[in-house]
Design an enzyme around this catalytic site. Structure first.
Site, PDB file in Angstrom:
ATOM      1  N   LYS A  38       0.844  -1.192   0.000  1.00 26.07           N
ATOM      2  CA  LYS A  38       0.000   0.000   0.000  1.00 26.07           C
ATOM      3  C   LYS A  38       0.881   1.245   0.000  1.00 26.07           C
ATOM      4  O   LYS A  38       1.929   1.271   0.671  1.00 26.07           O
ATOM      5  CB  LYS A  38      -0.894  -0.036   1.240  1.00 26.07           C
ATOM      6  CG  LYS A  38      -1.968   1.027   1.317  1.00 26.07           C
ATOM      7  CD  LYS A  38      -2.837   0.776   2.538  1.00 26.07           C
ATOM      8  CE  LYS A  38      -3.920   1.809   2.728  1.00 26.07           C
ATOM      9  NZ  LYS A  38      -4.765   1.534   3.922  1.00 26.07           N
ATOM     10  N   SER A  54      -9.557   1.403   3.203  1.00 27.62           N
ATOM     11  CA  SER A  54      -8.784   2.202   2.279  1.00 27.62           C
ATOM     12  C   SER A  54      -7.716   1.395   1.521  1.00 27.62           C
ATOM     13  O   SER A  54      -7.111   1.901   0.585  1.00 27.62           O
ATOM     14  CB  SER A  54      -8.086   3.336   3.048  1.00 27.62           C
ATOM     15  OG  SER A  54      -7.154   2.827   3.993  1.00 27.62           O
ATOM     16  N   SER A  98      -9.876  -1.077   7.262  1.00 29.19           N
ATOM     17  CA  SER A  98      -9.223  -0.861   5.972  1.00 29.19           C
ATOM     18  C   SER A  98      -8.504  -2.069   5.397  1.00 29.19           C
ATOM     19  O   SER A  98      -8.098  -2.049   4.240  1.00 29.19           O
ATOM     20  CB  SER A  98      -8.231   0.303   6.067  1.00 29.19           C
ATOM     21  OG  SER A  98      -8.909   1.530   6.010  1.00 29.19           O
TER      22      SER A  98
END
Length: 567
Positions: free
Chosen positions: A123, A209, A233
């Site tokens: 990420k 996210s 997330s």
């Protein structure tokens, strides 16, 4: 061949035809290798496709596959599919060279660890000290340079992994502004990476996210991925993309080098296509600190992956989380109910219902904690960077105002402004009370109470509801396990959580259920991409005169209405 598979191959054939146009969106020289790589349809027939980490290692040991070949295959697949999926912000221009060096080491008999030669996507809020950026998807951090690899990245490299690139995310991990809820704004947008799309149903939420990490794992853009979670997330995008996601106990994986929201809840976690790969990743990623430091940890989490683990387990069902008020979807609930029946058939005692508390009861407290900690934690992170003028939250707010058309076309930065309006003092009585009440409601009178009252081993809730919140606030582990597809093709998962450092139980139960269900299925790329959202009309943003009071009053409505926009 059934109609779903027909549509899938037709869609992928189309994607292959458009690869040349999309390659310009990527960095790392993908165009130079595209002509040598197979089409995506051929990918599905390749030995590496859908393979687990142990299977890939077996292929490399037998010399039927090299890390360089695998890395180039994933890079080509990214060049084909990423123009549609938007799962990857950038690829590592050094990836092929690193893979070649791992191959050379293997030929000399040197194996660094369980991920030797395995490509991984991270990420884009996880620091890598290389040619890539670390920006949380924001233009504000472009060109900045981190002081070094995050500890978890060092662990990955030490284990032999090839860092393939950075995955897209909801910018600033969904902690910048009030996301539009009417019409719903999709998760997974960042100014750097654009929109992330769900590969199963293109017009459905990929969740966030860690949107790009989950989509990349689901669509075979890499072998394994790493996401981060503050509240939901990891588990939400995993649930919405039919992959496994583990949010570990707070303190099991080091926070250093991860662009923060709040130190009391932030953690990285693996997102993979199988429970086995998740356990292998946890072996590598564990870097205990804080509440976990000094505790004895398993040497090998894969030792708990055995059939029969659910026999005799007591599993509570948090019925509150199946309700419409908590944004559960009936079609997902129906698939989850079937999975609960399978757990019972595997010998689990199902305790139904249990209630770990009302998520809304601690929502305001949790939000206050995150606001206070973010102002402090982001300044501490920014202070470590070179080649940037961004040093405080106020600097980020000013940048977004100055670059409004790029950063705030769709929504604003009200959350940033609310955080900036806090005292920035973590001894502030407002902060201390909010943190104390969060823990009392979610942990002491929530999970701990229910586990003790019913003598439970784990609690289950459906994916895409609010079931991530209690373990996130409490700092306890949770895992998302794929359980099937709805009638209209949406992935469904169950979220299981347990107490402090009970990852072994969760992995064991998840593995038993995964093996019994066998639901892993390739994305179908159904439906069409939704049109680009309307311009929010926020630009130019006035430099002064923001109405903090009004925005504070609106915070609960906006965030409660989009709680599935996990952080």
């Amino acid at each position: 061949m059934d109609s779903v598979i027909d549509r899938r191959i037709s869609r992928r054939s189309f994607l292959g035809a458009t690869a040349a146009g999309g390659a310009a969106l990527m960095v790392g020289g993908l165009g130079s290798i595209a002509s040598a790589a197979p089409s995506s349809v051929q990918d599905e027939e390749a030995l590496w496709f859908e393979a687990t980490v142990p299977q890939l290692q077996a292929l490399m040991r037998s010399r039927r596959l090299t890390s360089r070949q695998l890395t180039k295959a994933y890079l080509h697949r990214i060049s084909e599919l990423n123009p549609l999926l938007g799962a990857v912000i950038e690829t590592n221009p050094e990836a092929v060279g690193i893979a070649a060096r791992r191959d050379a080491e293997r030929r000399r008999g040197r194996i660094r660890g369980p991920l030797h030669g395995i490509p991984v996507l991270l990420k884009d809020n996880i620091a890598t000290d290389d040619a890539m950026e670390t920006t949380a998807g924001s233009l504000a951090l472009e060109g900045s340079h981190v002081p070094g690899d995050a500890p978890l990245v060092r662990r990955l490299r030490q284990a032999g992994a090839v860092v393939l690139g950075k995955a897209n995310l909801s910018e600033w991990a969904n902690f910048r502004g009030f996301i539009p809820i009417d019409p719903p704004f999709p998760n997974g947008w960042s100014a750097r990476g654009g929109f992330t799309r769900n590969p199963y149903v293109l017009d459905w939420d990929p969740c966030g996210s860690s949107s790009g990490s989950a989509v990349a794992a689901a669509a075979n853009l890499c072998a394994i991925t790493v996401g981060t979670e503050t509240d939901g997330s990891v588990v939400c995008p995993a649930g919405n993309n039919l992959v496994v996601g583990l949010k570990p106990t707070l303190g099991l994986i080091a926070q250093q080098g991860i662009i923060p929201i709040a130190h009391s809840q932030d953690t990285a976690g693996p997102i993979t296509r199988s429970v086995t790969d998740t356990a292998i990743m946890l072996n590598v990623l564990k870097t205990p600190f804080g509440p976990v430091a000094g505790h004895a940890l398993p040497a090998d989490y894969t030792a708990f992956l055995q059939r029969g683990a659910l026999a005799g387990a007591r599993i509570g069902i948090d019925r509150r989380q199946f309700g419409a008020d908590y944004f559960a979807l009936p079609e997902i609930n129906a698939v989850v109910e079937q999975a609960i029946g399978v757990m019972a058939g595997l010998g689990a005692t199902i305790v139904d219902p249990v209630d770990t508390g009302d998520t809304y009861a601690w929502f305001d407290h949790e939000f206050n904690v995150l606001l206070y900690e973010f102002k402090v934690d982001i300044a501490a992170y920014l202070a470590t960077l070179r080649h940037t003028r961004m040093r405080t939250l106020a600097d980020l707010i000013a940048f977004n105002q100055a670059h409004c058309t790029e950063e705030m076309k769709y929504f604003g930065q009200e959350v940033f402004e609310l955080a900036e309006a806090t005292s920035g003092d973590l001894n502030d009585p407002i902060y201390l009370e909010a943190r104390s009440e969060s823990l009392r409601l979610a942990r002491d009178e929530g999970i701990d109470r229910v586990m003790a009252e019913h003598e439970l081993d784990a609690v289950v809730s459906p994916s895409y509801a609010f079931g991530s919140s209690a373990p996130a606030v409490a700092g306890y582990p949770s895992i998302s396990v794929p359980v099937g597809l709805t009638e209209d093709g949406k992935p469904a998962g169950i979220w299981m959580y347990a107490g402090f450092l009970e990852e072994p139980k969760l992995l064991a139960y998840a593995y038993d259920l995964e093996q019994a269900l066998g639901v892993r299925e390739q994305p179908a790329f159904l439906n069409d991409v939704i049109p680009e959202p309307a311009d929010a009309g926020l630009c130019p943003v006035p430099a002064t005169g923001t109405k903090q009071g009004r925005r504070a009053n609106d915070a609960r409505r906006h965030f409660a209405g989009s709680r599935r926009r996990s952080r």
